[in-house]
Design an enzyme around this catalytic site. Structure first.
Site, PDB file in Angstrom:
ATOM      1  N   GLY A 256       0.873  -1.181   0.000  1.00  0.00           N
ATOM      2  CA  GLY A 256       0.000   0.000   0.000  1.00  0.00           C
ATOM      3  C   GLY A 256       0.903   1.221   0.000  1.00  0.00           C
TER       4      GLY A 256
ATOM      5  N   ARG B  45      10.360  -1.040  -4.585  1.00  0.00           N
ATOM      6  CA  ARG B  45       9.178  -1.095  -5.467  1.00  0.00           C
ATOM      7  C   ARG B  45       9.129   0.217  -6.259  1.00  0.00           C
ATOM      8  NH1 ARG B  45       3.719  -3.205  -3.023  1.00  0.00           N
ATOM      9  NH2 ARG B  45       3.439  -3.796  -5.198  1.00  0.00           N
TER      10      ARG B  45
ATOM     11  N   ASP C  60      -1.465   4.831  -6.270  1.00  0.00           N
ATOM     12  CA  ASP C  60      -0.037   4.666  -5.984  1.00  0.00           C
ATOM     13  C   ASP C  60       0.785   5.844  -6.484  1.00  0.00           C
ATOM     14  OD1 ASP C  60      -1.212   1.759  -6.120  1.00  0.00           O
ATOM     15  OD2 ASP C  60       0.565   1.758  -4.842  1.00  0.00           O
TER      16      ASP C  60
ATOM     17  N   LYS D 207      -3.692  -0.261  -8.413  1.00  0.00           N
ATOM     18  CA  LYS D 207      -3.621  -1.713  -8.587  1.00  0.00           C
ATOM     19  C   LYS D 207      -4.207  -2.166  -9.920  1.00  0.00           C
ATOM     20  CE  LYS D 207      -2.026  -4.029  -6.523  1.00  0.00           C
ATOM     21  NZ  LYS D 207      -0.625  -4.420  -6.851  1.00  0.00           N
TER      22      LYS D 207
HETATM   23  O1  MRU Z   1       0.719  -3.866  -4.574  1.00  0.00           O
HETATM   24  P1  MRU Z   1       0.084  -3.130  -3.437  1.00  0.00           P
HETATM   25  O2  MRU Z   1      -0.764  -3.989  -2.572  1.00  0.00           O
HETATM   26  O3  MRU Z   1       1.097  -2.331  -2.657  1.00  0.00           O
HETATM   27  O4  MRU Z   1      -0.881  -2.099  -4.159  1.00  0.00           O
HETATM   28  C1  MRU Z   1      -1.662  -1.258  -3.379  1.00  0.00           C
HETATM   29  C2  MRU Z   1      -2.600  -0.435  -4.159  1.00  0.00           C
HETATM   30  O5  MRU Z   1      -2.619  -0.447  -5.361  1.00  0.00           O
HETATM   31  C3  MRU Z   1      -3.459   0.511  -3.374  1.00  0.00           C
HETATM   32  O6  MRU Z   1      -4.701   0.683  -3.997  1.00  0.00           O
HETATM   33  C4  MRU Z   1      -2.751   1.868  -3.304  1.00  0.00           C
HETATM   34  O7  MRU Z   1      -1.461   1.709  -2.794  1.00  0.00           O
HETATM   35  C5  MRU Z   1      -3.479   2.830  -2.463  1.00  0.00           C
HETATM   36  S1  MRU Z   1      -3.300   2.428  -0.780  1.00  0.00           S
HETATM   37  C6  MRU Z   1      -3.941   3.602   0.191  1.00  0.00           C
END
Ligand code: MRU
Length: 343
Positions: free
Chosen positions: A45, A87, A235, A246
């Site tokens: 996240g 990441r 993100d 995502k």
């Molecule tokens: O791969 P992840 O689980 O880190 O991806 C998370 C997301 O895409 C969330 O929707 C995004 O980080 C927003 S979190 C407040």
């Protein structure tokens, strides 16, 4: 629910790869292991990995505090580079590391041991501010949710994805806390199942009515008139309003547009990359295809078949009804209104 916090001199991370069947909290003091926890998605996240990286920089400083000043700064460069390499897509990671670097640069006159305390305060401030931003987003966003609305969300943009409370789920929580009778459809979010494992878990634990669906059911639920609005997190948001989130968010945005359903993005300004003109420049993380070929360790695809596993996609700004930030709700034209958030 706090997925990342400091306690008794250790960084604590809820292991999000084990939820919802096991609740395990790991302890860290080694910045290398903190970086690996981000890679392994023990913490995930966008805001949560930013907060974690901030603490990672602090633990790096703690480890090298007795080195001579020039060695200390060389080592801290390595620490920041390692954390930044974990990441690529979520900008909060780079934003938090830059904030820690700026603090170091502003205190070059200090001895490393003095800097450690300053960096600890800064990491704590990043964490505390994230919670406040989520609360503020909740307040602004709840206004957009009506009595009896059913909201679709994708992935997990909840407390587990932030320091607490959540972005998209923070808005949902705030509407629920305001007494609105709302319910949620949660996309399961293949391949990593953040929707099934984390969003359903969080909302269910809070007593917010949630119905889990597979990703390919979202369009049909819209067609049946069961969805009044979509709220997702982000993100990275480019200066023109394009939103990386995502994988699957783009499809949801196309479906929402086709059905005339509002599509809201909730994200703190730490998720906005003001220097990035459009979403075309956003680097999309490609993850191990084993996440596709296997579900919970069980092989579901033939050996040797070609696979692709982009972890994020970019929703064009034309598909985004509004962006909910801690500073207020931003509407199009985004290329005019997003830069104003910097002021
Ligand atoms: O791969 P992840 O689980 O880190 O991806 C998370 C997301 O895409 C969330 O929707 C995004 O980080 C927003 S979190 C407040």
């Amino acid at each position: 629910m706090k997925p990342v916090y400091l306690e008794a001199g250790e960084l604590k991370l809820i292991d999000q790869t084990k939820l919802p069947t096991e609740f395990i909290v790991h302890s860290y003091t080694d910045y290398r292991k903190i970086a690996q926890a981000i890679v392994d998605m023990i913490v995930r996240g966008a805001p949560a990995i930013g907060v974690t990286a901030g603490y990672g920089v602090y633990f790096g400083a703690l480890e090298y505090q007795n080195e001579p000043k020039d060695v200390f700064y060389d080592k801290m460069k390595e620490v920041c580079e390692l954390l930044a390499s974990t990441r690529p897509t979520a900008v909060n990671l780079f934003w938090a590391i830059k904030r820690m670097e700026d603090v170091m640069a502003a205190n070059v006159d200090k001895e490393p041991a003095q800097l450690v305390a300053i960096l600890k305060d800064e990491a704590r401030a990043i964490c505390a501010e994230d919670i406040q931003m989520c609360r503020d987003m909740g307040k602004h966003g709840a206004e957009l949710i009506h009595q009896n609305d059913t909201i679709l969300t994708h992935c997990n943009a909840g407390a587990l994805a932030t320091a607490d409370y959540g972005t998209a789920l923070g808005v949902i929580r705030a509407a629920h806390e305001a007494g609105k009778n709302i319910s949620v459809y949660a996309d399961e979010t293949r391949p990593f199942l953040q929707g099934a494992r984390l969003t359903a878990y969080e909302l269910h634990a809070d007593g917010i009515p949630v119905t889990l669906i597979t990703d390919n059911m979202a369009g049909w639920m819209m067609k049946l008139g069961k969805i009044d609005g979509v709220i997702v997190g982000a993100d990275r948001i480019a200066a023109n309003g394009d939103v990386a989130n995502k994988i699957g968010t783009y499809s949801v945005s196309v479906l929402a547009k086709a059905h005339g359903i509002p599509m809201y993005v909730a994200a703190p300004t730490s998720t906005i990359d003001f220097a990035m003109k459009s979403g075309d420049e956003i680097v999309i993380e490609q993850r191990d295809c084993r996440e596709i070929s296997h579900i919970c360790g069980i092989q579901v695809a033939p050996d040797g078949v070609a696979m692709e596993n982009p972890a994020f996609d970019v929703t064009p700004h034309q598909n985004v009804t509004a962006i909910i930030t801690e500073k207020g709700v931003v509407y199009p034209p985004y290329d005019i209104n997003i830069p104003k958030l910097k002021e």
